[in-house]
Every structure is written in structure tokens, then in C-alpha cells.
Design a protein around this motif. Sequence first.
Motif, short mmCIF file in Angstrom:
data_model
loop_
_atom_site.label_atom_id
_atom_site.label_comp_id
_atom_site.label_asym_id
_atom_site.label_seq_id
_atom_site.Cartn_x
_atom_site.Cartn_y
_atom_site.Cartn_z
N UNK A 197 5.18 -7.16 -3.87
CA UNK A 197 4.14 -6.31 -3.29
C UNK A 197 4.38 -4.84 -3.62
N UNK A 198 5.64 -4.40 -3.54
CA UNK A 198 5.97 -3.00 -3.85
C UNK A 198 5.72 -2.71 -5.33
N UNK A 199 6.15 -3.63 -6.21
CA UNK A 199 5.97 -3.43 -7.65
C UNK A 199 4.48 -3.38 -7.99
N UNK A 221 2.03 -2.48 -5.99
CA UNK A 221 1.51 -1.22 -5.48
C UNK A 221 1.89 -0.04 -6.36
N UNK A 222 3.13 -0.05 -6.87
CA UNK A 222 3.55 1.03 -7.76
C UNK A 222 2.76 1.02 -9.06
N UNK A 223 2.54 -0.18 -9.61
CA UNK A 223 1.74 -0.29 -10.82
C UNK A 223 0.32 0.19 -10.62
N UNK A 224 -0.23 -0.09 -9.45
CA UNK A 224 -1.58 0.35 -9.14
C UNK A 224 -1.65 1.87 -9.08
N UNK A 225 -0.63 2.50 -8.49
CA UNK A 225 -0.60 3.97 -8.41
C UNK A 225 -0.54 4.59 -9.80
N UNK A 226 0.29 4.04 -10.69
CA UNK A 226 0.39 4.57 -12.05
C UNK A 226 -0.90 4.37 -12.82
N UNK A 227 -1.50 3.20 -12.66
CA UNK A 227 -2.74 2.91 -13.37
C UNK A 227 -3.85 3.85 -12.93
N UNK A 228 -3.97 4.06 -11.62
CA UNK A 228 -5.02 4.91 -11.08
C UNK A 228 -4.89 6.34 -11.58
N UNK A 229 -3.65 6.80 -11.78
CA UNK A 229 -3.43 8.18 -12.24
C UNK A 229 -4.00 8.41 -13.64
N UNK A 272 0.80 -1.23 0.00
CA UNK A 272 0.00 0.00 0.00
C UNK A 272 0.83 1.28 0.00
N UNK A 273 2.05 1.24 0.53
CA UNK A 273 2.82 2.47 0.67
C UNK A 273 3.18 3.12 -0.68
N UNK A 274 3.38 2.36 -1.79
CA UNK A 274 3.65 3.05 -3.04
C UNK A 274 2.52 3.98 -3.48
N UNK A 275 1.29 3.67 -3.08
CA UNK A 275 0.18 4.56 -3.43
C UNK A 275 0.33 5.93 -2.82
N UNK A 276 0.89 6.00 -1.61
CA UNK A 276 1.11 7.29 -0.95
C UNK A 276 2.31 8.01 -1.58
N UNK A 277 3.40 7.27 -1.77
CA UNK A 277 4.64 7.89 -2.24
C UNK A 277 4.60 8.29 -3.72
#
Length: 418
Positions: A110-112, A114-122, A55-60
Amino acid sequence: MATVPLRRNRDFLLLQIGQLLSNLGSQSSAIAYPLLVLSAMHSPAKAGLAGFARTVPGVLLALPAGVAADRWDRRRLMVAADGVRVLALASLAAAILLHHVVFSVILVVAIVEGAGTALFAAGQAGALRAIVPIAQLPAAAGARTGRRAAVLLAGPPLGGSLFALARSLPFLVDAISYAFSTLSLLAMRTPFQQARAPETAPLRARVGEGFRFLWRRPFLRTCALLFGLSNFMGPGLMLAVVVIGTKQGLSGGEVGALVAAFGAFLLLGSFLSPLVRRALPVRAVLLLELWTWLGCTAFLVRPDVYVLTAAILPTALAIPSTDSVVHGYRIAMTPDHLLGRAESVWSTVSLLIAPLGPLAAGLLLETVSARATIGVFAAFGLVLAVWGTASPSIRTAPALEELEDAQAVDPIEERVRG
């Protein structure tokens, strides 16, 4: 000209199907991460760390992901995010099958993811705005909330069942769901952004532009603060249901049923959302959720976990209607070239506030009584409800018909650029 709505309807269906499958896969693997760590490492602390890593990549990454979505092609960004997640989860599934899984590998995957989820959501907000007519954005946002509620109901049991069959299965299914999402994106023909000039400003200035856009518009600013802060309430009260229910002697299954009831009412609320938007003015829809949070005061009279659960179910019915207006209006009112950054600012506020709810609930339940804990949350909800009721920007919220004018040049934006 008649082919444009037809193409948009087709692309919206593809987007919905792709997101339903990928969200279902994500929720299935979400419960599989702690199950995998507990079964392989027998460490609750490491299980918690794996959840944190996801979950932390979503914040960062929320803000830089928003900048990327406004600078580059959003479809390609979303396809790349899906592709990275496919590779990561397929690698974890392969490592499990080969009995080579170690904790560091789980953390990296898990980090990868989460990072992919953050990019996709943007990029997702831009895709939705490109495909859905402006006046229909609230309905589309409401449908998205309903999809999430359905996934929250079905995903965790599915993930647990798949894990019981084979440890690698939830992660393999999640990888396949992202592959289907990729195919749905590639099958769409609508561009996910308008024509735009290349950005030359420094990164800090571009991020700041997203903040300034939201802050200078009273309606968007008030909604960001009010409903961002309201994210403190839900997760905190849900943790209170789990802790209080356990203390009052409920089994794990019974506690799970209470939590699932909230998800079921969210799903029901998504079906009722179109009726609510037609029956109530925008201001009433916005205030509905805020005032229903005060239902938790019933627990102060009768401190029973079933009373607490029943008291927050009306809020679950109201949330999809509120989301449909807040998210739909925000997407409609934001210029396309700022959409990724404005959405990332909103996501950052939500992601920063939401974890504080369970943290506060846990600390309070550890140090004071359950009544006092719920009293704190009720007082916080009262502040938000009074603030929303007294707010001039909520009182003068735009009508649905005004969304068609959202494409016009904003007077404030015109002055700033001039």
C-alpha cells in the motif's frame, strides 16, 4: 508543421487511455485493500490502517516529487512510478495466491503504491501541458475530472466483484492497468518538458521557489486557498450523508446509491463543462461551485438525508467546470521549469485539507445534532463564497484568450531573476 497537432492528438489519446485504465485499476484495488484485511485479519482497525498507508505517501512525498519532476525527465519518472507499482501489486497478488499474505506485506505494498502515485502525479501536469495546446488546457482538465468521476462510479463495484471471484484478482488487474499505462507512455513521442538547465540550488530553495511562484500571483494564490479550502466541504458532507442516512434507517445499498448519485452528477457535469465555459465568464464559473455549497442549508429546514443529498447535487454539476478553469489555467500560467513544484504545492494544500472534512463531520455528528453539523459546513461554505465574490483577483480573472500569452516571461519572475 501539420504533423505536430496530429502527433499531439495521438499522444493525448494515449495519455487518456493509459490514465483511464490505471485509475480504474486503482479504484478497484482501493476497495479490495480493506476487504482483504477484513477477510484475512478480521480487524476494522487494520483495514483503516491499510487505507491510511495507501494515502499518506501522497502527503509526505508531494513536494519532493514535484522537485523530482522539475529536475529529471518526466516521462522516465512516470514510467518508473508505473513499473514500481506493477511489481508491488503483482507481488501482493502472488502472495495471496500462495496463501502467504501477512499484514506487513499489505502495508508495504500500500505504501509503495501510494508513493508511486505521488511520483506519477508530479509528472502528469507537465505531460498534459506538453501535449495539449495552451488554450485547450481547461477542456483537457475538465475531461480529466470527468474521467475520475466515471472511475469513481465503476471502480469500487468492479473491485468488489473481482474480489468476490478471487481475492488476488483486483490487485492483479490493477498491476495490469499500470502496465498498460507504462506502454502508453512509451508509445508517446512528445517530450514532457522543455529544455532546461540543471538545477544547482539546494532542495529547500527549489521547493520554496514553487511556493513563492504561487504566492506572488494573486489569481493563483487566491484559487489555491479558496479551492484548497473547499476540499474540506465535499468529503465532510459525503460522510454526513453516510452517517445520517444510516441513523435514519437506510440500508447499506441505499446509502451507497446516494453516494453514487454524487458521482453520477460529477460525470454529467463533466459533459456540461464545455457549455458552461462558453456561456459564463471565468469569474462566474469560479464562483458557481462556491455558492452551490450553500444548498446544504435546505437540511436545516428539513433534516432528511434525501434533502441533504439533493442539495449537494448541483455542486457536483459545478465542480468539473470549476476544475477545468482552475487546473487548466494554473498549468497554462506556470513556467515549465516550475510546473512540478507548483503542482506539488497545490496537491499538498488539497491533501492536507481534505481529510479534515470527514474528521470534523465525524466529531460534530458524535457530539452535536445533525442540524448543527450541517450548519457548521454551511457557514464555512458561506465564508468561502463571500471571499471569492469579494476577491479582486477573482473579479479580474484572465480570459481564455490570454492563456496564449502564458508562455511569455512573467514580469515578476523577470524582476526576481534580475
